[in-house]
Design an enzyme around this catalytic site. Structure first.
Site, PDB file in Angstrom:
ATOM      1  N   LYS A  36      36.910  40.076  30.063  1.00 41.69           N
ATOM      2  CA  LYS A  36      36.257  40.607  31.250  1.00 41.69           C
ATOM      3  C   LYS A  36      36.606  41.803  31.926  1.00 41.69           C
ATOM      4  CE  LYS A  36      34.913  35.768  32.536  1.00 41.69           C
ATOM      5  NZ  LYS A  36      34.890  34.726  33.325  1.00 41.69           N
TER       6      LYS A  36
ATOM      7  N   GLY B  35      32.063  21.779  33.496  1.00 41.88           N
ATOM      8  CA  GLY B  35      31.275  22.932  32.674  1.00 41.88           C
ATOM      9  C   GLY B  35      31.672  24.323  33.121  1.00 41.88           C
TER      10      GLY B  35
ATOM     11  N   ASP C  58      40.513  34.714  28.852  1.00 45.43           N
ATOM     12  CA  ASP C  58      38.802  35.021  29.444  1.00 45.43           C
ATOM     13  C   ASP C  58      38.905  36.400  30.235  1.00 45.43           C
ATOM     14  OD1 ASP C  58      36.396  33.711  29.959  1.00 45.43           O
ATOM     15  OD2 ASP C  58      37.184  34.005  31.896  1.00 45.43           O
TER      16      ASP C  58
ATOM     17  N   GLY D  44      29.403  28.141  35.615  1.00 48.22           N
ATOM     18  CA  GLY D  44      28.461  27.188  36.013  1.00 48.22           C
ATOM     19  C   GLY D  44      27.035  27.537  35.285  1.00 48.22           C
TER      20      GLY D  44
ATOM     21  N   GLU E  46      25.227  40.959  31.545  1.00 50.89           N
ATOM     22  CA  GLU E  46      25.537  40.782  32.886  1.00 50.89           C
ATOM     23  C   GLU E  46      26.415  39.487  32.938  1.00 50.89           C
ATOM     24  OE1 GLU E  46      24.770  42.746  35.919  1.00 50.89           O
ATOM     25  OE2 GLU E  46      26.566  41.426  36.295  1.00 50.89           O
TER      26      GLU E  46
ATOM     27  N   GLU F  24      36.127  27.178  29.208  1.00 48.10           N
ATOM     28  CA  GLU F  24      35.594  27.627  28.129  1.00 48.10           C
ATOM     29  C   GLU F  24      35.896  26.181  27.085  1.00 48.10           C
ATOM     30  OE1 GLU F  24      34.185  30.824  27.091  1.00 48.10           O
ATOM     31  OE2 GLU F  24      34.419  30.623  29.170  1.00 48.10           O
TER      32      GLU F  24
ATOM     33  N   LYS G 231      31.705  37.146  26.360  1.00 48.99           N
ATOM     34  CA  LYS G 231      32.671  38.165  26.753  1.00 48.99           C
ATOM     35  C   LYS G 231      33.510  38.548  25.665  1.00 48.99           C
ATOM     36  CE  LYS G 231      33.169  34.938  29.052  1.00 48.99           C
ATOM     37  NZ  LYS G 231      32.947  33.596  29.837  1.00 48.99           N
TER      38      LYS G 231
ATOM     39  N   THR H 220      26.371  24.488  28.165  1.00 51.27           N
ATOM     40  CA  THR H 220      26.251  24.500  29.672  1.00 51.27           C
ATOM     41  C   THR H 220      25.341  25.769  30.013  1.00 51.27           C
ATOM     42  OG1 THR H 220      28.411  23.787  29.759  1.00 51.27           O
ATOM     43  CG2 THR H 220      27.468  25.004  31.837  1.00 51.27           C
TER      44      THR H 220
END
Ligand code: NAP
Ligand code: HSE
Length: 422
Positions: free
Chosen positions: A205, A187, A201, A302, A129, A190, A105, A13
């Site tokens: 982060k 998409g 997730d 996305g 980023e 994970e 991440k 993706t």
């Protein structure tokens, strides 16, 4: 015009999105940034797989060493996902002096400090980023535009998949598993969606974001994490009746040398700006001691939104060569990671409906120092539920109160406990 040769690790993706953005905006990047960025190699697992973008088969490889050992590759961009072999490849690239851009991440949350040290030694740069909040430029903003502030706290919706699921469940009464499948098809999720729905997730982060906001390493083991799998349709309905929405929030606070980092489903008032953040959108609401409140909003997952962050990092990495700012600005104070934070709570329980039950349960809350703000009874007889909202209480008092209630014969089961933020 500087020519740059890129090595990409991954063409799923995010990788496909990066190729699309590099191609569709190539002329603009040449004109305004003076960079002619060329993709020299792309690492994949399966060269015969059909791709979302057209790709010259001669640049595909299944051997990472081809990329890492190519002296002409200036920069490596990783979007394979998972801890290994991604961590090893990133580390090798940095050791060889190649700057790395990553959307990973898990690797940054687990090994960011080691990789920063590696980058420092070789003079390469490390940019991530896209690892937090997809297309929202939050990391650069905190590092480069909010340096004059102490960040005091932030609350964020930083997982698109769970926000998508909670939005569909709240607005359409949709089934959890059906919406999850849709998020995978789009998409957003994970490769293993357990990481999204169990909060992992968001935990990765949150660890990265709090480390940057609070200028202190916030290791994963100090981040509390609860996902959305226990949030039921009933809780969503009661939340709405009480004037709240349910969001998976990542919360970070710093008070003196105490840091709090937690991710869990949270009741927030329907009037709060974070409550209006729907679908795959992410948002981060933060408070700096000079700037006051700020809110950042955008697509958190996305192909193209994530590629926007990755390509921006690629451009910055090319422009910063030799001038990368490492984490030397970290405070490294003697930090205490707060586990006994203060919150308000929503508690829903099934009870045996008989006189005196409410008093008995209120007494158990009171015994542990938890004061009640409101209570509602739904239904009667065997179907009776009690729904409580508490005043602010310490987490440990709340946990002890609920533990004590397990021995209470008036309660048939404690169905949910969800924290409430104003
Ligand atoms: P994905 O669609 O599953 O793509 C992964 C790609 O990496 C595939 O092309 C795969 O090759 C390749 N790959 C995986 N393991 C490999 C290995 N051992 N050797 C060689 N190639 C390997 O994943 P994604 O959604 O793009 O996510 C990638 C990363 O970006 C993850 O760290 C994710 O957390 C992060 N991210 C994703 C999003 C998002 O919206 N999806 C947003 C922000 C950040 P094959 O295609 O040949 O199988
Ligand atoms: N699976 C992640 C999400 C992708 O849903 O937010 C972006 O990191």
């Amino acid at each position: 015009m500087r020519k740059v040769k890129l090595g990409l690790l991954g063409l799923g993706t995010v990788g496909s999105g990066v190729l699309k953005v590099l191609r569709q905006n190539a002329e603009m990047i040449k004109r305004s940034e003076g960079l002619d960025i060329n993709v020299g190699w792309v690492l994949v697992r399966d060269k015969s797989k059909k791709r979302a973008v057209e790709i010259d088969p001669s640049v595909l490889t299944t051997d990472a060493q081809v990329i890492l050992n190519d002296p002409e590759v200036d920069l490596v961009a990783e979007f394979m996902g998972g801890e290994e072999p991604a961590f090893t490849y990133i580390r090798e690239a940095l050791k060889k002096g190649k700057s790395v851009v990553t959307a990973n991440k898990e690797v940054i949350a687990k090994h960011g400090d080691v990789l920063e040290r590696e980058a420092e030694k070789s003079g390469a740069g490390l940019y991530f980023e896209a690892s937090v909040a997809g297309g929202i430029p939050i990391i650069k903003t905190i590092k480069r535009s909010l340096q004059a502030n102490h960040i005091l706290k932030f609350m964020g919706i930083i997982n698109g998949t769970t926000n998508y699921i909670l939005t569909r469940m709240s607005e359409e009464g949709s089934d959890f598993n059906a919406v999850l499948k849709e998020a995978q098809r789009l998409g957003y999720a994970e490769p293993d969606p357990t990481a999204d729905i169990e909060g992992l997730d968001a935990k990765f982060k949150l660890s990265i974001l709090s480390t940057i906001c609070f200028r202190n390493q916030v290791p994963l083991e100090n981040v509390y994490c609860e996902g959305i799998t226990k949030v039921t349709a009933e809780d969503i309905t009661y939340a709405q009746q009480l004037g709240y929405g349910i969001k998976l929030l990542a919360i970070g606070k710093k008070n003196g040398n105490r840091i709090e980092a937690r991710v869990h489903p949270t009741f927030i008032p329907l009037s709060h700006p974070l409550c209006a953040v729907r679908d795959v959108y992410n948002a981060i609401f933060l408070e700096g001691d000079a700037v006051g409140n700020l809110m950042f909003y955008g697509r958190g997952a996305g192909d193209l939104p994530t590629a926007s962050a990755v390509v921006s990092d690629i451009i910055t990495a090319c422009q910063n060569q030799g001038g990368y700012h490492h984490r030397t600005g970290m405070d490294q104070e003697d930090v205490i990671f707060e586990q006994n934070w203060v919150s308000r709570y929503y508690v829903r329980m099934l009870v045996y409906d008989r006189p005196g039950v409410l008093g008995e349960i209120a007494g158990l809350f009171g015994k542990h120092g938890v004061s009640l703000e409101s209570v509602i009874q739904k239904n009667r007889g065997d179907d009776a539920s009690l729904i409580f909202i508490t005043h602010e209480a310490h987490e440990q008092f709340m946990v002890r109160a609920l533990e004590d209630m397990k021995g209470c014969t008036a309660i048939s089961s404690i169905e949910s406990m969800i924290r409430v933020e104003r």
